[in-house]
Scaffold this active site. Structure first.
Site, PDB file in Angstrom:
ATOM      1  N   HIS A 141      -7.988 -18.512  17.256  1.00  0.00           N
ATOM      2  CA  HIS A 141      -9.139 -17.835  16.632  1.00  0.00           C
ATOM      3  C   HIS A 141      -9.177 -18.084  15.120  1.00  0.00           C
ATOM      4  O   HIS A 141     -10.256 -18.190  14.531  1.00  0.00           O
ATOM      5  CB  HIS A 141      -9.082 -16.323  16.879  1.00  0.00           C
ATOM      6  CG  HIS A 141      -9.615 -15.907  18.214  1.00  0.00           C
ATOM      7  ND1 HIS A 141     -10.888 -16.226  18.639  1.00  0.00           N
ATOM      8  CD2 HIS A 141      -9.058 -15.178  19.222  1.00  0.00           C
ATOM      9  CE1 HIS A 141     -11.082 -15.706  19.854  1.00  0.00           C
ATOM     10  NE2 HIS A 141      -9.987 -15.084  20.230  1.00  0.00           N
ATOM     11  N   HIS A 162      -3.226 -17.948  21.469  1.00  0.00           N
ATOM     12  CA  HIS A 162      -4.632 -17.560  21.609  1.00  0.00           C
ATOM     13  C   HIS A 162      -5.175 -17.006  20.287  1.00  0.00           C
ATOM     14  O   HIS A 162      -6.248 -17.409  19.827  1.00  0.00           O
ATOM     15  CB  HIS A 162      -4.747 -16.514  22.729  1.00  0.00           C
ATOM     16  CG  HIS A 162      -6.136 -16.027  22.986  1.00  0.00           C
ATOM     17  ND1 HIS A 162      -6.787 -16.248  24.176  1.00  0.00           N
ATOM     18  CD2 HIS A 162      -7.014 -15.331  22.207  1.00  0.00           C
ATOM     19  CE1 HIS A 162      -8.006 -15.706  24.108  1.00  0.00           C
ATOM     20  NE2 HIS A 162      -8.159 -15.140  22.930  1.00  0.00           N
ATOM     21  N   GLU A 163      -4.413 -16.095  19.657  1.00  0.00           N
ATOM     22  CA  GLU A 163      -4.895 -15.481  18.412  1.00  0.00           C
ATOM     23  C   GLU A 163      -4.898 -16.480  17.267  1.00  0.00           C
ATOM     24  O   GLU A 163      -5.799 -16.478  16.432  1.00  0.00           O
ATOM     25  CB  GLU A 163      -4.055 -14.243  18.057  1.00  0.00           C
ATOM     26  CG  GLU A 163      -4.048 -13.140  19.114  1.00  0.00           C
ATOM     27  CD  GLU A 163      -5.413 -12.784  19.678  1.00  0.00           C
ATOM     28  OE1 GLU A 163      -6.418 -12.903  18.950  1.00  0.00           O
ATOM     29  OE2 GLU A 163      -5.486 -12.420  20.868  1.00  0.00           O
ATOM     30  N   GLN A 221     -12.557 -11.998  14.711  1.00  0.00           N
ATOM     31  CA  GLN A 221     -13.232 -11.297  15.815  1.00  0.00           C
ATOM     32  C   GLN A 221     -13.887  -9.989  15.358  1.00  0.00           C
ATOM     33  O   GLN A 221     -14.751  -9.459  16.036  1.00  0.00           O
ATOM     34  CB  GLN A 221     -12.244 -10.985  16.952  1.00  0.00           C
ATOM     35  CG  GLN A 221     -11.792 -12.221  17.703  1.00  0.00           C
ATOM     36  CD  GLN A 221     -10.853 -11.855  18.833  1.00  0.00           C
ATOM     37  OE1 GLN A 221      -9.674 -11.618  18.615  1.00  0.00           O
ATOM     38  NE2 GLN A 221     -11.381 -11.775  20.032  1.00  0.00           N
ATOM     39  N   CYS A 252     -10.676 -13.310  26.922  1.00  0.00           N
ATOM     40  CA  CYS A 252     -10.844 -13.063  25.484  1.00  0.00           C
ATOM     41  C   CYS A 252     -11.895 -11.972  25.277  1.00  0.00           C
ATOM     42  O   CYS A 252     -12.939 -11.992  25.929  1.00  0.00           O
ATOM     43  CB  CYS A 252     -11.288 -14.349  24.795  1.00  0.00           C
ATOM     44  SG  CYS A 252     -11.640 -14.155  23.044  1.00  0.00           S
ATOM     45  N   LEU A 253     -11.621 -11.060  24.357  1.00  0.00           N
ATOM     46  CA  LEU A 253     -12.567  -9.967  24.083  1.00  0.00           C
ATOM     47  C   LEU A 253     -13.890 -10.502  23.532  1.00  0.00           C
ATOM     48  O   LEU A 253     -14.913  -9.845  23.643  1.00  0.00           O
ATOM     49  CB  LEU A 253     -11.956  -8.974  23.085  1.00  0.00           C
ATOM     50  CG  LEU A 253     -10.704  -8.231  23.574  1.00  0.00           C
ATOM     51  CD1 LEU A 253     -10.093  -7.437  22.434  1.00  0.00           C
ATOM     52  CD2 LEU A 253     -11.038  -7.322  24.747  1.00  0.00           C
ATOM     53  N   GLY A 313      -4.271  -8.550  21.992  1.00  0.00           N
ATOM     54  CA  GLY A 313      -4.241  -9.263  20.723  1.00  0.00           C
ATOM     55  C   GLY A 313      -5.623  -9.302  20.108  1.00  0.00           C
ATOM     56  O   GLY A 313      -6.635  -9.173  20.819  1.00  0.00           O
TER      57      GLY A 313
HETATM   58 ZN    ZN Z   1      -9.680 -14.105  22.002  1.00  0.00          ZN
END
Ligand code: ZN
Length: 171
Positions: free
Chosen positions: A139, A135-136, A51, A93-94, A46
């Site tokens: 953000h 999660h997304e 991001q 998380c990236l 995701g």
């Molecule tokens: Zn994330």
């Protein structure tokens, strides 16, 4: 096709509430495509527009990470309309590299948003899929998964991340 740099924790865009998408113009369509490429290349399941340095309410999700193009979801101005149950599982998380922690999320969510074609879309998601949506969406509201941890744990992780950022280890 373009792979965009992924911002890391500490960047102000990631702490901001993202703005709704008003027009699905060429720029948004290109952004969505680039986000899919970036998510697959990372690899991740995701990605949220903040991001990749765009403070807009747009997310991409693909649990198959490119294995099945039909599973790719692009959702504009997404909202969780229902949530029930609880599941505690490891999450990462990236934008917070090399950190994985147990986070409690709803076991099931209903999500609505707008697709790239401008039509309203609805999803019923369970388990991992529900987790990724939550999660997304976090953000888009300036939150990280570590915001769900205890203040002490969160402070420790943040401190460690900022130290690595200063050393240039996360660029
Ligand atoms: Zn994330």
């Amino acid at each position: 096709m373009a792979i965009l740099p992924i911002l890391k924790i500490g960047h102000p865009i990631l702490a901001r509430r993202a703005e709704p998408v008003i027009n699905i113009d060429e720029e948004i369509v290109r952004l969505a495509r680039d986000m899919i490429d970036t998510m697959h290349a990372a690899p991740g399941v995701g990605l949220a527009a903040p991001q990749v340095n765009v403070s807009r309410r747009l997310i991409t999700v693909d649990l198959t990470i490119g294995e099945n193009p039909e599973e790719i979801i692009v959702l504009i101005n997404p909202e969780i309309t229902e949530a029930e149950g609880e599941i505690r599982e490891e999450e990462g998380c990236l934008s917070v590299p090399d950190v994985r922690e147990q986070v409690t999320r709803p076991a099931r969510v209903a999500v609505k948003g707008i697709g790239l074609d401008g039509n309203e879309e609805f999803f019923e998601a369970r388990d991992t899929m529900a987790r990724v949506f939550c999660h997304e969406l976090d953000h888009l509201n300036g939150l990280f998964f570590i915001d769900h941890l205890s203040p002490l744990k969160k402070a420790l992780i943040k401190k460690r991340m900022l130290k690595r950022l200063e050393k240039g280890e996360l660029s």
